[in-house]
Write a protein that holds these residues in place. Structure first.
Motif, short mmCIF file in Angstrom:
data_model
loop_
_atom_site.label_atom_id
_atom_site.label_comp_id
_atom_site.label_asym_id
_atom_site.label_seq_id
_atom_site.Cartn_x
_atom_site.Cartn_y
_atom_site.Cartn_z
N ARG A 138 78.52 9.41 -5.58
CA ARG A 138 78.72 7.99 -5.87
C ARG A 138 78.94 7.82 -7.37
NH1 ARG A 138 78.29 3.70 -2.71
NH2 ARG A 138 77.97 1.62 -3.62
N PHE A 139 80.00 7.06 -7.71
CA PHE A 139 80.39 6.89 -9.11
C PHE A 139 80.26 5.43 -9.51
CE2 PHE A 139 82.27 10.87 -7.95
CZ PHE A 139 82.24 11.63 -9.11
N ASP A 140 80.32 5.18 -10.83
CA ASP A 140 80.18 3.82 -11.33
C ASP A 140 81.43 2.97 -11.09
OD1 ASP A 140 81.76 5.22 -13.03
OD2 ASP A 140 80.74 4.62 -14.88
N GLN A 141 82.60 3.63 -10.93
CA GLN A 141 83.84 2.92 -10.63
C GLN A 141 84.63 3.74 -9.62
OE1 GLN A 141 86.11 1.56 -14.04
NE2 GLN A 141 84.25 1.33 -15.30
N GLN A 142 85.66 3.10 -9.07
CA GLN A 142 86.48 3.80 -8.08
C GLN A 142 87.32 4.88 -8.73
OE1 GLN A 142 88.74 1.23 -5.55
NE2 GLN A 142 89.86 2.89 -4.55
N LEU A 143 87.48 6.02 -8.02
CA LEU A 143 88.29 7.13 -8.49
C LEU A 143 89.68 7.04 -7.88
CD1 LEU A 143 85.42 8.20 -9.21
CD2 LEU A 143 86.24 10.48 -8.59
N ASN A 144 90.62 7.72 -8.52
CA ASN A 144 91.95 7.87 -7.92
C ASN A 144 92.13 9.31 -7.47
OD1 ASN A 144 92.94 9.44 -10.23
ND2 ASN A 144 92.97 7.50 -11.33
N ALA A 145 93.17 9.55 -6.71
CA ALA A 145 93.36 10.87 -6.09
C ALA A 145 93.67 11.96 -7.11
CB ALA A 145 94.48 10.79 -5.05
N GLN A 146 94.14 11.59 -8.30
CA GLN A 146 94.48 12.60 -9.31
C GLN A 146 93.29 13.04 -10.14
OE1 GLN A 146 96.42 9.78 -8.86
NE2 GLN A 146 97.90 10.96 -7.64
N ARG B 256 83.70 3.46 -4.39
CA ARG B 256 82.89 4.26 -5.31
C ARG B 256 82.28 5.48 -4.64
NH1 ARG B 256 78.79 -0.08 -7.32
NH2 ARG B 256 77.82 1.78 -8.23
N ALA B 257 82.35 5.56 -3.34
CA ALA B 257 81.81 6.71 -2.61
C ALA B 257 82.92 7.74 -2.43
CB ALA B 257 81.27 6.28 -1.26
#
Length: 712
Positions: free
Chosen positions: A655-663, A610-611
């Motif tokens: 910092r986000f509520d869920q994990q991000l992807n590279a796109q 999430r970071a």
């Protein structure tokens, strides 16, 4: 609604008792010419007394104890058609036997439907000449199908070939129930049949003669001259009727039936703002010294000399900002060479286009609008963060909102100077209700009595420029409307519009695009601010006019009480008047909050669950600290916040509520309130006809040669 029906019924009773019934005749497709059609209709009864005026062809019909006045505006002239329909009781369409309409006929039907339709009568010249009964019914059904396709209220058609057909047509025009327009039910109006003026220097007293129609006239109310503004009336007096049902040998002396008094409405349309209003006095030297002592916090025992050398945190921040700006300038100098290469490439591309012989008639400004509209559709409201100045300076008028729907925004905050010139109702709905309740119930001394409704009269209009008299000499269908209270005052008018399918070019909401608005009886030019038509107390600005959905256009204009129809035109690069959008007035509300959204985007550089480390959204540390409270989001629906800056070149930890992807892309929304541009001006120019007129020029059939209308 019940009040409007009562006004309409009362106006209907007044209309049938005095003034002739006004009928506008419009030929569609290859239908008959209106003037030849009326000549043939006049031969059905020998007792018909036919007279004429510069604007009408009048029939006095003793058989039916009634009078009819016909208007035949050229259908290529939009202004003439709309002026005629605004004053008419009946709209008579002459349909072709084939039922086929040209492009301009379809465009014209769209315009008149959007402007409002009175009672409709459909006539098919030549229908009675078809001998074969089956073919005759097929033709009738085909034309009725076309009429139903255009959602006309009355789909029945009438023939107009024999004497009995024409008599039945005249009977129908007299006895059909009239459906007055909202404009006619609310406003007193007159179709001018004679116009004179007595010149006094640069102004003149304009004397307009015609039948008094609509609710009771009031000499204290202002009158609107199309294209030239609002003026005051001095008196109204009766005049000899030029189209009597029974000619009278006794001359009638003019009688004053209404005169203006001290309660006459003012011509003031704007408030003159005081430039010194809100100014504050300059502080004294003692006040400045006391404020300086309160602002500086120094250790106890520090003298004033020593305190002058102590740096505050703001001073240190300014020095750090200067150092960062110097670093950014060095980086920009290193990147100047690639920018120069791009300029060379663009120049080379332009030279190649010139060598290939690209068409010179292409409007490059429209091409640029197409490109910007596609970019805005693909990346809505997204802009690049500037590198030549700090983002906190570039977007200093913007702010972040935690929730666009629920966050508060004060409607009286940071208003432009133009808002000091306009009028605003404390309660718009209550004021509208009071104004409309007085229609038809005016017992003031300046109002005419009900027995004078529909009489032929002279209206004396004061202090009219001489140029207006000269401009109106060649005008045939001149219609004058009286204003309701407050309608001469400037305010902010909101209109619900929808783009017309015939307008295919992108229409942007910028200062360079002026539109021609037809609102009720007014015609004016103004810039418009587009916004979404959605529920709530805040509305997002639309950079381009939406193609399919409705939107709200906001302009500075005189007050209008809804409902009122709206037609929006534009002038193209060839001087033609093209339809852009149609709709109606929403309200008169300066407190409508229209927010311009700007989206800043960044790219995830490093992702650790999430970071995330984000770059390219900002380019210095101070900007990151400035926008730190604003929430971040991604197109996939993730939400996050800025934690801290990393280094000095714009990288930041988030910092986000869920994990991000590279796109994913990281977005940040900023908002600021925007207002329309004040450039209201009356529209009185004659533009070239629409491009559809040029495509659809066909000659109407001639009624004299009836064989050409027969269908074998």
């Amino acid at each position: 609604m019940a009040r409007d029906r009562k006004m309409a019924d009362a106006m209907e009773r007044r209309r049938t008792s005095n003034a002739p019934c006004l009928v506008t005749v419009i030929s569609l497709g290859t239908g008959a010419r209106p003037t030849e059609f009326l000549k043939k209709v006049a031969t059905c009864d020998e007792t018909i007394i036919q007279t004429s005026s510069p604007s009408t062809i009048d029939f006095a019909i003793p058989r039916f104890k009634s009078r009819l006045s016909f208007l035949t505006p050229p259908k290529e002239d939009v202004d003439s058609v709309l002026d005629a329909i605004r004053a008419s009781d009946v709209l008579c369409f002459l349909w072709p036997l084939s039922g086929e309409l040209s492009e301009w006929d379809e465009q014209l039907l769209t315009i008149v439907k959007a402007a409002g339709l009175p009672t409709i009568v459909s006539v098919v010249p030549g229908l009675g000449g078809i001998q074969n009964h089956k073919k005759k019914e097929d033709v009738r059904k085909g034309i009725e199908f076309v009429i139903q396709k255009w959602s006309m209220s009355n789909s029945g058609v009438l023939p107009a070939d024999s004497v009995s057909d024409n008599l039945q047509l005249l009977r129908t025009l007299n006895e059909t129930k009239k459906k007055p327009l909202t404009l006619q039910a609310r406003h007193s109006y007159m179709l001018v049949e004679n116009l004179e003026g007595s010149v006094d220097g640069e102004t003149c007293t304009l004397v307009a003669q015609g039948y008094l129609r609509g609710p009771e006239w009031n000499a204290n109310n202002l009158i609107h001259l199309p294209g030239y503004g609002d003026f005051q009336i001095s008196k109204i007096e009766t005049a000899a009727d030029p189209h009597p049902l029974k000619p009278s040998s006794k001359p009638q002396d003019p009688q004053i039936i209404a005169s203006a008094d001290d309660k006459i409405q003012s011509l003031d349309s704007e408030i003159q703002p005081d430039g010194m209003d809100g100014e504050q006095t300059w502080p004294t030297q003692e006040e400045l010294e006391e404020a300086d002592k309160e602002m500086r916090r120094v250790p106890k025992g520090t003298s004033s000399y020593q305190a002058a050398w102590i740096l505050e945190e703001s001073d240190e921040d300014e020095e750090d900002e200067d150092e960062d700006m110097d670093d950014e300038e060095e980086e920009e100098e290193e990147e100047e060479e690639p920018e120069g290469m791009e300029d060379l490439q663009s120049e080379a591309g332009e030279s190649e286009m010139e060598e290939e012989g690209i068409d010179e008639d292409i409007n490059m400004s429209e091409v640029e609008k197409y490109r910007k509209e596609r970019e805005n559709a693909q990346w809505p409201d997204e802009v690049d963060t500037p590198m030549d100045q700090p983002a906190r300076i570039r977007f200093q008028k913007y702010r972040g909102l935690k929730s666009f729907r629920t966050s508060t925004w004060d409607p009286k905050e940071n208003l432009p100077l133009d808002y000091a010139r306009i009028f605003q109702f404390q309660n718009y709905k209550n004021t509208k209700k009071n104004v409309l309740n007085k229609i038809g119930n005016d017992d003031s001394d300046a109002a005419i009595s009900k027995k004078h409704n529909g009489v032929f009269a002279s209206v004396f209009i004061e202090k009219v420029p001489v140029s207006v008299l000269e401009a109106y000499k060649e005008t045939k269908n001149l219609v004058l409307f009286q204003l309701l209270p407050h309608e001469q005052k400037m305010s902010v008018v909101n209109m619900v519009l929808k783009k017309h399918p015939s307008c295919t070019i992108p229409i942007s909401s910028d200062e360079n695009q002026k539109f021609i608005f037809y609102i009720g009886y007014r015609q004016f030019e103004a810039n418009a601010l587009f916004s979404s038509n959605s529920p709530g107390d805040k509305f997002k600005m639309e950079r381009f006019m939406p193609q399919e959905k409705t939107f709200v256009a906001t302009v500075y204009a005189p007050i209008v009480f809804n409902p009122a129809t709206v037609l929006c035109f534009r002038q193209d690069d060839k001087g033609r008047q093209e339809l852009v959008a149609t709709g109606s007035v929403l309200d008169t509300n300066p407190d409508r909050i229209v927010l311009k959204r700007t989206v800043l985007s960044g790219h995830p550089y490093k992702i650790n669950r999430r970071a995330v480390v984000v770059r390219y959204m900002f380019f210095n540390r101070e900007d990151i600290e400035w926008f730190k409270p604003v929430e971040l989001y991604t197109p996939s629906g993730r939400r996050g916040h800025i934690k801290e800056a990393v280094g000095t070149h714009g990288h930041m930890k988030c910092r986000f509520d869920q994990q991000l992807n590279a796109q994913d892309s990281v977005m940040l929304n900023l908002y600021k309130r925007v207002f329309p541009v004040w450039n209201y001006s009356l529209f009185n120019r004659n533009l070239n006809p629409s491009r559809f007129v040029e495509r659809s020029r066909v000659e109407s059939i001639n009624l004299v040669n009836e064989d050409a209308m027969e269908m074998e």
